[in-house]
Structure formats: C-alpha cells, structure tokens
Design an enzyme around this catalytic site. Structure first.
Site, PDB file in Angstrom:
ATOM      1  N   GLY A  37     -14.002  82.473  64.578  1.00  0.00           N
ATOM      2  CA  GLY A  37     -12.609  82.581  64.139  1.00  0.00           C
ATOM      3  C   GLY A  37     -12.606  82.127  62.694  1.00  0.00           C
ATOM      4  O   GLY A  37     -13.269  81.137  62.358  1.00  0.00           O
ATOM      5  N   ASN A  41     -14.256  78.668  61.447  1.00  0.00           N
ATOM      6  CA  ASN A  41     -15.496  78.814  60.665  1.00  0.00           C
ATOM      7  C   ASN A  41     -15.397  77.976  59.380  1.00  0.00           C
ATOM      8  O   ASN A  41     -16.342  77.264  59.016  1.00  0.00           O
ATOM      9  CB  ASN A  41     -15.736  80.279  60.262  1.00  0.00           C
ATOM     10  CG  ASN A  41     -16.048  81.189  61.449  1.00  0.00           C
ATOM     11  OD1 ASN A  41     -16.301  80.734  62.548  1.00  0.00           O
ATOM     12  ND2 ASN A  41     -16.014  82.493  61.208  1.00  0.00           N
ATOM     13  N   TYR A 107     -10.867  91.888  71.283  1.00  0.00           N
ATOM     14  CA  TYR A 107     -10.116  91.950  72.539  1.00  0.00           C
ATOM     15  C   TYR A 107      -9.185  90.745  72.483  1.00  0.00           C
ATOM     16  O   TYR A 107      -9.439  89.714  73.105  1.00  0.00           O
ATOM     17  CB  TYR A 107     -11.067  91.896  73.748  1.00  0.00           C
ATOM     18  CG  TYR A 107     -11.987  93.087  73.788  1.00  0.00           C
ATOM     19  CD1 TYR A 107     -13.109  93.151  72.966  1.00  0.00           C
ATOM     20  CD2 TYR A 107     -11.701  94.190  74.595  1.00  0.00           C
ATOM     21  CE1 TYR A 107     -13.928  94.256  72.952  1.00  0.00           C
ATOM     22  CE2 TYR A 107     -12.518  95.307  74.594  1.00  0.00           C
ATOM     23  CZ  TYR A 107     -13.627  95.336  73.768  1.00  0.00           C
ATOM     24  OH  TYR A 107     -14.435  96.444  73.749  1.00  0.00           O
ATOM     25  N   ARG A 108      -8.134  90.886  71.691  1.00  0.00           N
ATOM     26  CA  ARG A 108      -7.302  89.715  71.403  1.00  0.00           C
ATOM     27  C   ARG A 108      -5.814  90.003  71.494  1.00  0.00           C
ATOM     28  O   ARG A 108      -5.011  89.096  71.286  1.00  0.00           O
ATOM     29  CB  ARG A 108      -7.693  89.145  70.027  1.00  0.00           C
ATOM     30  CG  ARG A 108      -7.334  90.033  68.866  1.00  0.00           C
ATOM     31  CD  ARG A 108      -8.070  89.704  67.586  1.00  0.00           C
ATOM     32  NE  ARG A 108      -7.879  88.370  67.076  1.00  0.00           N
ATOM     33  CZ  ARG A 108      -8.363  87.974  65.885  1.00  0.00           C
ATOM     34  NH1 ARG A 108      -9.038  88.807  65.100  1.00  0.00           N
ATOM     35  NH2 ARG A 108      -8.173  86.742  65.482  1.00  0.00           N
ATOM     36  N   ARG A 170      -7.959  92.563  58.062  1.00  0.00           N
ATOM     37  CA  ARG A 170      -8.632  93.097  59.249  1.00  0.00           C
ATOM     38  C   ARG A 170      -7.958  94.416  59.623  1.00  0.00           C
ATOM     39  O   ARG A 170      -6.863  94.411  60.189  1.00  0.00           O
ATOM     40  CB  ARG A 170      -8.529  92.118  60.432  1.00  0.00           C
ATOM     41  CG  ARG A 170      -9.178  90.764  60.186  1.00  0.00           C
ATOM     42  CD  ARG A 170     -10.706  90.863  60.236  1.00  0.00           C
ATOM     43  NE  ARG A 170     -11.334  89.576  60.007  1.00  0.00           N
ATOM     44  CZ  ARG A 170     -11.771  89.148  58.833  1.00  0.00           C
ATOM     45  NH1 ARG A 170     -11.635  89.897  57.753  1.00  0.00           N
ATOM     46  NH2 ARG A 170     -12.355  87.960  58.726  1.00  0.00           N
ATOM     47  N   ALA A 230     -22.311  90.883  46.998  1.00  0.00           N
ATOM     48  CA  ALA A 230     -23.593  90.797  46.303  1.00  0.00           C
ATOM     49  C   ALA A 230     -23.417  90.691  44.785  1.00  0.00           C
ATOM     50  O   ALA A 230     -24.364  90.380  44.057  1.00  0.00           O
ATOM     51  CB  ALA A 230     -24.442  92.004  46.649  1.00  0.00           C
ATOM     52  N   GLY A 256     -19.103  86.306  58.305  1.00  0.00           N
ATOM     53  CA  GLY A 256     -19.029  84.848  58.181  1.00  0.00           C
ATOM     54  C   GLY A 256     -19.293  84.382  56.760  1.00  0.00           C
ATOM     55  O   GLY A 256     -18.967  83.243  56.409  1.00  0.00           O
ATOM     56  N   ASP A 259     -16.049  83.330  54.960  1.00  0.00           N
ATOM     57  CA  ASP A 259     -15.546  82.021  55.404  1.00  0.00           C
ATOM     58  C   ASP A 259     -16.424  80.899  54.843  1.00  0.00           C
ATOM     59  O   ASP A 259     -15.931  79.839  54.452  1.00  0.00           O
ATOM     60  CB  ASP A 259     -15.532  81.941  56.933  1.00  0.00           C
ATOM     61  CG  ASP A 259     -14.555  82.929  57.541  1.00  0.00           C
ATOM     62  OD1 ASP A 259     -13.597  83.324  56.861  1.00  0.00           O
ATOM     63  OD2 ASP A 259     -14.755  83.316  58.710  1.00  0.00           O
TER      64      ASP A 259
HETATM   65  O1  LIG Z   1     -10.960  85.556  63.178  1.00  0.00           O
HETATM   66  C1  LIG Z   1     -11.218  86.747  62.951  1.00  0.00           C
HETATM   67  O2  LIG Z   1     -10.384  87.645  63.065  1.00  0.00           O
HETATM   68  C2  LIG Z   1     -12.514  87.139  62.543  1.00  0.00           C
HETATM   69  O3  LIG Z   1     -12.659  88.248  62.129  1.00  0.00           O
HETATM   70  C3  LIG Z   1     -13.589  86.170  62.596  1.00  0.00           C
HETATM   71  C4  LIG Z   1     -14.637  86.648  61.649  1.00  0.00           C
HETATM   72  O4  LIG Z   1     -15.827  86.857  62.309  1.00  0.00           O
HETATM   73  C5  LIG Z   1     -14.763  85.792  60.453  1.00  0.00           C
HETATM   74  O5  LIG Z   1     -13.536  85.555  59.851  1.00  0.00           O
HETATM   75  C6  LIG Z   1     -15.776  86.294  59.458  1.00  0.00           C
HETATM   76  O6  LIG Z   1     -15.201  86.837  58.321  1.00  0.00           O
HETATM   77  P1  LIG Z   1     -15.998  86.964  56.927  1.00  0.00           P
HETATM   78  O7  LIG Z   1     -16.466  85.588  56.597  1.00  0.00           O
HETATM   79  O8  LIG Z   1     -15.006  87.478  55.970  1.00  0.00           O
HETATM   80  O9  LIG Z   1     -17.135  87.902  57.184  1.00  0.00           O
END
Ligand SMILES: O=C(O)C(=O)C[C@H](O)[C@H](O)COP(=O)(O)O
Length: 316
Positions: A37, A41, A107-108, A170, A230, A256, A259
């Site tokens: 989440g 994270n 699935y939320r 998202r 990158a 991740g 985050d």
């Molecule tokens: O909580 C959510 O809806 C998620 O999508 C959890 C994701 O796995 C992380 O937030 C990773 O996101 P990034 O660090 O941008 O790759």
C-alpha cells in the site's frame, strides 16, 4: 528535550500476491503472499531510515487484515488499524508477464481500506505530527476516503503541520480527468508535492519537467518534486531548482520505487537536511526498491545507503 517528530500517514494497504515465475498469471504455479500500500510503504521506508512513522488504516476482520497489521508493525511503524467486520481486506495481484514488466490488478472495490473514515484518524495524532503524508490513491477509493483525506489535510493546516502529497495516479481506479480535478484541489493545500512527469501533466498540463514543477509550485506548494524514473528527479524548492541523477541498477521490479523515493526524501526533510541530501537519499532508496520483487522489502536501512556505490562484492 522535545521528542523527535513523527510522520503521520494513512491509506489502504492490501494483501499482495505475486507470481513467483515470469509468465501468464493463469499458469503461475506458485505465488508469494505479502502486503503493499503506498502510504504504508512510505511509513516502512521512513522507519528503516530511523524516522518514527505512524500509519492509520482500515482492514477487514480477516486473516489478510491480520497480515497487514502484523507486517507493518514488525517494521516498527506505529500502526492504528480500524477493523471493519463488514468488508474484506483488499488484495493486489502482481503478474510478471516478462522479466522486465509487471502488471498489477486490484481487488479492492468495496474493501475495508476503501472505507477509511475521518474517525479512523485521531485529530490529536495529526496535531502532534511533524509532517502529514497523503497520497492521491486515497481520493480514488471512495467518496468517504476522499472526505477523509480532506479532513486530515484541513486538520494538518489548522494545526500548522506541513503536508506532503504524492499524486500517485492509478488508471485502474479512475480516469485522468477525474484525478486531475481532485489533484488541483489538493495541491494548493500541500507544502511538498511529488509527481511523476506523467502524473504532473494530469494536474497541470503537459510540459517539460522544470515547467511542470513551476506550474505545481504556482498553485502554492513550496516544494515540487518531479520523479523521472531512470532520468532521476528534479525539485523546485522555494523557487530554486535542484537536479538529481538516478542511480543505475539492474532493476527486477520497479513497483515501490516511487514510494521508496518519497520515503527517502521525507526522511531527510524531517531530519532538517537540505535539498541535495533529500534528493540523493531519495535516489538511493528508489534504486534499492528496484532490486527485489516485493513493494517495500528491499527498502534500505540508513547504514545500507552507501552499498550501491561500493565496488566490493563481499564485506566480512
Ligand atoms: O496502494 C496502491 O494502490 C498501490 O498501488 C500500492 C503500490 O504497489 C505502491 O504504491 C507502489 O507504487 P510506486 O512506488 O509508485 O511504484
């Protein structure tokens, strides 16, 4: 002596199932179970860098909810979970379709986490924080979750607590049009804004990274940080521009990394370190996150930060 400031964050954390092998998900014979989440994270990333983090969330009264609480607590984060017996804990599935690409399914809908309410976040907890960190995922979850984000941000402002906001678009949850309107409402209430260049474009229109940062800052925040993957990152802080190169690693899962970057940046911010330190730690934490398949498991502890620069393959 005043106690060290804590960072408060909240949001939905789900159970995370990840295919162990590369290939189509229907043919995955084994899956690993963990959690993920965005805000938890970040909380874990901060905690690993020595900053106390508090995470609030809602889970179902089920085994996956227990897993969520146990994993985040095990990292030392101060966890405040509201258990909701009438909805399940959400689930996220990661398919590794090729060695270099991940596909995430959620699935939320209707999950306990998507029903997070303002009563789940004590106002005193907000008032006592050194920083409130929120993400643009929360308002995408439900009108109630959006109202909760508004409540928390308003309370932080009333109590003089700085607010950090990661746009975190998202596309599985809402359209760019819906998100853009909400982003433009929240950005002016934040002190620090994080966005990928594509996410920033949703809020303020397409442009070069520097221009995106200037447009975000023009809405109010004193710090606009544009994550460029990158290509590194740039930050516009009180009108001054800072650039950071990415640290090149052999990435196996970039989910991740955003985050982790935020956690690295905020850890240095809350510790009073300057812009260049914030960005260089952020680049390192982001790079570490790419080295392991889980969302957050690879986040570094402070003493590990220099490892990416070492040429020595073995230390003993
Ligand atoms: O909580 C959510 O809806 C998620 O999508 C959890 C994701 O796995 C992380 O937030 C990773 O996101 P990034 O660090 O941008 O790759």
């Amino acid at each position: 002596m005043k106690p060290a400031p804590y960072v408060l964050t909240f949001g939905e954390t789900m159970a995370l199932m990840r295919a162990d092998q590369v290939g189509p998900l229907p043919h995955a014979s084994t899956m690993s179970l963990g959690i993920g989440g965005s805000e938890s994270n970040v909380a874990i990333g901060l905690q690993r860098l020595g900053v106390q983090a508090v995470w609030c969330g809602r889970t179902g009264s089920d085994a996956l909810g227990e897993l969520v609480g146990r994993e985040i607590r095990a990292e030392g984060v101060d966890v405040r979970i509201a258990v909701d017996p009438s909805a399940p804990t959400g689930l996220m599935i990661k398919e590794r379709r090729t060695p270099a690409t991940q596909r995430v399914s959620y699935y939320r809908a209707g999950s306990a986490g998507s029903r997070i309410a303002s009563t789940d976040i004590d106002e005193q907890l907000i008032a006592g924080a050194g920083l409130l960190h929120v993400s643009g995922i929360t308002p995408a979850l439900s009108p109630q979750a959006e109202a909760t984000l508004r409540y928390a941000v308003d309370a932080a402002r009333i109590h003089g607590v700085p607010v950090s906001f990661d746009l975190n678009f998202r596309s599985n949850l809402w359209s760019a049009e819906e998100a853009g309107g909400i982003y433009r409402n929240i950005i002016p209430l934040a002190d620090i804004v994080f966005a990928g260049d594509d996410e920033a474009a949703i809020a303020v229109g397409a442009g070069e990274p520097e221009e995106l940062a200037r447009r975000i800052a023009a809405l109010g925040p004193s710090e606009a940080v544009i994550k460029l993957g990158a290509d590194g990152a740039l930050a516009l802080i009180n009108g001054a521009l800072f650039r950071q190169e990415a640290i090149t690693v052999d990435a196996i899962d970039t989910v991740g990394a955003g985050d982790a970057f935020v956690a690295g940046y905020l850890a240095e911010y809350i510790s009073g370190r300057g812009p260049q330190d914030r960005l260089s730690t952020a680049a390192a934490t982001g790079a570490f996150a790419c080295l392991v398949p889980g969302d957050w498991e690879g986040f570094p502890r402070r003493h590990e930060l220099p490892i990416l620069q070492t040429r020595e393959p073995v230390s003993r």
